[in-house]
Design a protein around this motif. Structure first.
Motif, PDB file in Angstrom:
ATOM      1  N   HIS A 397     -36.219 -56.421  77.416  1.00 45.53           N
ATOM      2  CA  HIS A 397     -35.350 -57.600  77.441  1.00 45.53           C
ATOM      3  C   HIS A 397     -35.990 -58.661  78.319  1.00 45.53           C
ATOM      4  CE1 HIS A 397     -31.900 -54.576  76.595  1.00 45.53           C
ATOM      5  NE2 HIS A 397     -32.397 -55.069  75.470  1.00 45.53           N
ATOM      6  N   LYS A 398     -35.890 -59.913  77.878  1.00 44.69           N
ATOM      7  CA  LYS A 398     -36.468 -61.005  78.667  1.00 44.69           C
ATOM      8  C   LYS A 398     -35.633 -61.216  79.915  1.00 44.69           C
ATOM      9  CE  LYS A 398     -39.020 -65.179  77.958  1.00 44.69           C
ATOM     10  NZ  LYS A 398     -39.509 -66.239  77.123  1.00 44.69           N
ATOM     11  N   VAL A 399     -36.300 -61.379  81.052  1.00 45.12           N
ATOM     12  CA  VAL A 399     -35.586 -61.623  82.317  1.00 45.12           C
ATOM     13  C   VAL A 399     -36.151 -62.881  82.966  1.00 45.12           C
ATOM     14  CG1 VAL A 399     -34.962 -59.196  82.719  1.00 45.12           C
ATOM     15  CG2 VAL A 399     -37.143 -60.061  83.581  1.00 45.12           C
ATOM     16  N   ALA A 400     -35.343 -63.492  83.838  1.00 42.84           N
ATOM     17  CA  ALA A 400     -35.733 -64.776  84.432  1.00 42.84           C
ATOM     18  C   ALA A 400     -36.709 -64.607  85.591  1.00 42.84           C
ATOM     19  CB  ALA A 400     -34.488 -65.524  84.913  1.00 42.84           C
ATOM     20  N   ALA A 401     -36.640 -63.477  86.299  1.00 38.78           N
ATOM     21  CA  ALA A 401     -37.474 -63.315  87.487  1.00 38.78           C
ATOM     22  C   ALA A 401     -37.691 -61.838  87.779  1.00 38.78           C
ATOM     23  CB  ALA A 401     -36.808 -63.996  88.683  1.00 38.78           C
ATOM     24  N   PHE A 402     -38.743 -61.561  88.541  1.00 39.86           N
ATOM     25  CA  PHE A 402     -39.018 -60.221  89.072  1.00 39.86           C
ATOM     26  C   PHE A 402     -39.004 -60.304  90.596  1.00 39.86           C
ATOM     27  CE2 PHE A 402     -41.992 -59.138  85.267  1.00 39.86           C
ATOM     28  CZ  PHE A 402     -40.960 -58.511  84.582  1.00 39.86           C
TER      29      PHE A 402
END
Length: 536
Positions: A397-402
């Motif tokens: 799933h695409k996420v905004a930040a790590f």
């Protein structure tokens, strides 16, 4: 000078974008002399910046051909003044910036064969060129000619299968087509077209030197399998082109003995051989002493991969050339724009601007990053054509930040997984004897090299490549002297200094990355198929 005396050697030349450079390498393969002439600094009368003229359109980029000739005059006079003993030179070879082309005017061959030792070269050759400012590799003004060439052979992939690359603006065939279309008179008065490499070799031969297979592969004109000019490509570019190019030759060929001009003016021995000059990238492959199955990774502003290939699979990305030290094999080049600047950007954001914290982040995170994968492209990437930062968690799933540490590992793993995927896309296969040679700024960071070793499943070595094109040219001169195609290049250069082992694959690395690589490749395709969003 005493240290130059009675030391049998070969010379390696490099006619690069910003300078002409030479090294002398002795029979034990030690570099014992080097000299250079910097165009902007030493030849200011030509008005170049970075060795070139950028034209008003911002696309056309050229260099004055007489500047290169005069630079050779200057460097030879400097060598003479230093006491260099030319009588000890057994052979010479060289490299040229790839793709650039030189247009010899009708009658120039006569001037080349009758050089007077009393005068410098530039005074005798000043009327020998039908184009005084020659197109170089930085030129990107030939998009129309690229499309015409691809159309003539049935598309970009067909051209790549034939010549090793789809049509690129800087490639020589497209540059020749533009000159023929826009300046037909100059083209009709041209008796020979050289690459920068074969032009430089011609200066030493006192006659036209043939183009070698390896540099000839950067023209969109040479059939890389058959090693002959493609009649379809020639016809699409300009008339009578085959006779203006002459037949290509194996890169390890002795193309002749040195011109009497150099014997009389500088004291070269009459038996001094000229081995075919090649492009700077192929010469660097020789300088780094790549062997079958090896890969060199230059980690600089842009990252470049040099691959040794047996069975090439030409694609729409990257370039496949004939191998400069083994005419049965191939080499490939892949360039990635988002290199050190992207690494520095993530270091500043996620590791408090500190390389030591960046290294700690790599040390404290596990191989495979818990399935967190990232794609980081500050500028539009070449391989693949993506821009922006794209992060995916273990569920894809695409996420905004790590988190900071995860971000650092996602960047480095992602950069190296992309390199492996695209290398394998061109036919590269990792072998049990594979070595990875790392050069450039990031090759000083052991933790980055550890990830490189883990992702590729091969040991990483570091090597000094300050003069790799020059040194590779001297090695190639020794190879040509030893018999070229009949003698393995590796045998000729076995005395050269060995690279230093920097990292070996961690236990379990191959299982981790063999599972992740297909997943990473699928995500790359997913991003490519979606609209390329703005930078995050």
């Amino acid at each position: 000078m005493a240290e130059h005396a009675l030391r049998r050697c070969c010379l390696g030349w490099d006619f690069s974008t910003q300078q002409v450079k030479v090294v002398a390498v002795d029979a034990e393969l030690n570099v014992f002399y080097e000299e250079s002439v910097h165009f902007d600094r030493d030849l200011p009368e030509f008005g170049t910046q970075g060795g070139v003229h950028v034209h008003k359109d911002g696309l056309t980029v050229t260099s004055p051909v007489l500047m290169w000739v005069q630079a050779l005059d200057i460097i030879l006079e400097k060598m003479k003044a230093s006491g260099f003993d030319f009588s000890q030179v057994l052979a010479l070879s060289g490299a040229g910036q790839q793709h650039g082309s030189i247009y010899w005017k009708t009658g120039a061959q006569q001037a080349l064969t009758s050089l007077s030792p009393d005068l410098p070269l530039h005074q005798q050759l000043q009327d020998c060129f039908s184009i005084s400012d020659c197109p170089v590799w930085m030129d990107s003004s030939t998009t129309a000619q690229c499309r015409q060439l691809e159309a003539a052979v049935g598309g970009a992939q067909a051209l790549s299968c034939l010549t090793g690359s789809r049509a690129y603006e800087r490639f020589t065939g497209n540059q020749i087509a533009k000159i023929y279309q826009q300046n037909p008179e100059a083209y009709s008065h041209t008796e020979r077209i050289s690459l920068v490499s074969s032009f430089a070799a011609s200066l030493f031969l006192g006659s036209y030197s043939p183009i070698d297979y390896s540099d000839g592969s950067g023209m969109n004109l040479l059939q890389i399998q058959d090693k002959v000019w493609s009649q379809t490509c020639l016809g699409a570019c300009a008339p009578h082109l085959e006779e203006k190019l002459g037949p290509p030759v194996p890169s390890c060929s002795v193309v002749g003995a040195i011109s009497s001009y150099y014997i009389q003016r500088y004291g070269f021995p009459p038996g001094c051989k000229v081995v075919a000059f090649t492009g700077d990238n192929p010469a660097s492959l020789a300088g780094m002493r790549l062997e079958e199955g090896d890969i060199a990774v230059s980690l600089g502003t842009s990252d470049t991969l040099f691959l040794w290939l047996q069975e090439p699979m030409p694609a729409l990305e990257g370039h496949i050339f004939c191998n400069p030290v083994d005419s049965q094999h191939y080499m490939a080049l892949l360039c990635f724009k988002n290199g050190s600047l992207m690494r520095e950007k993530i270091r500043d954001k996620s590791a408090s601007r500190s390389w030591s914290k960046f290294s700690k982040a790599l040390q404290s995170t596990e191989m495979g990053n818990g399935g967190n994968l990232g794609f980081y492209f500050d500028v539009m990437e070449i391989t693949p054509e993506i821009i922006g930062c794209h992060r995916f968690n273990a569920e894809n799933h695409k996420v905004a930040a790590f988190p900071g540490d995860v971000e650092v590992r996602a960047l480095i793993e992602g950069q190296f997984m992309a390199k492996r995927i695209h290398a394998e896309g061109l036919g590269y296969r990792i072998m049990s004897k594979t070595k990875i040679l790392a050069t450039g700024g990031a090759s000083h960071n052991r933790d980055i090299l550890q990830v490189l070793a883990d992702v590729f499943g091969a040991p990483v070595y570091v090597i000094d490549t300050a003069n790799s094109a020059c040194v590779g040219s001297a090695y190639r001169a020794f190879h040509g002297l030893a018999g070229g195609r009949d003698v393995p290049f590796s045998e000729v250069v076995k005395l050269a200094p060995n690279p230093r082992l920097a990292a070996t694959p961690s236990l379990g690395a191959s299982q981790v990355y063999e599972a992740l690589l297909p997943q990473y490749a699928k995500l790359e395709q997913r991003i490519l198929s979606q609209t390329r969003g703005p930078l995050e």
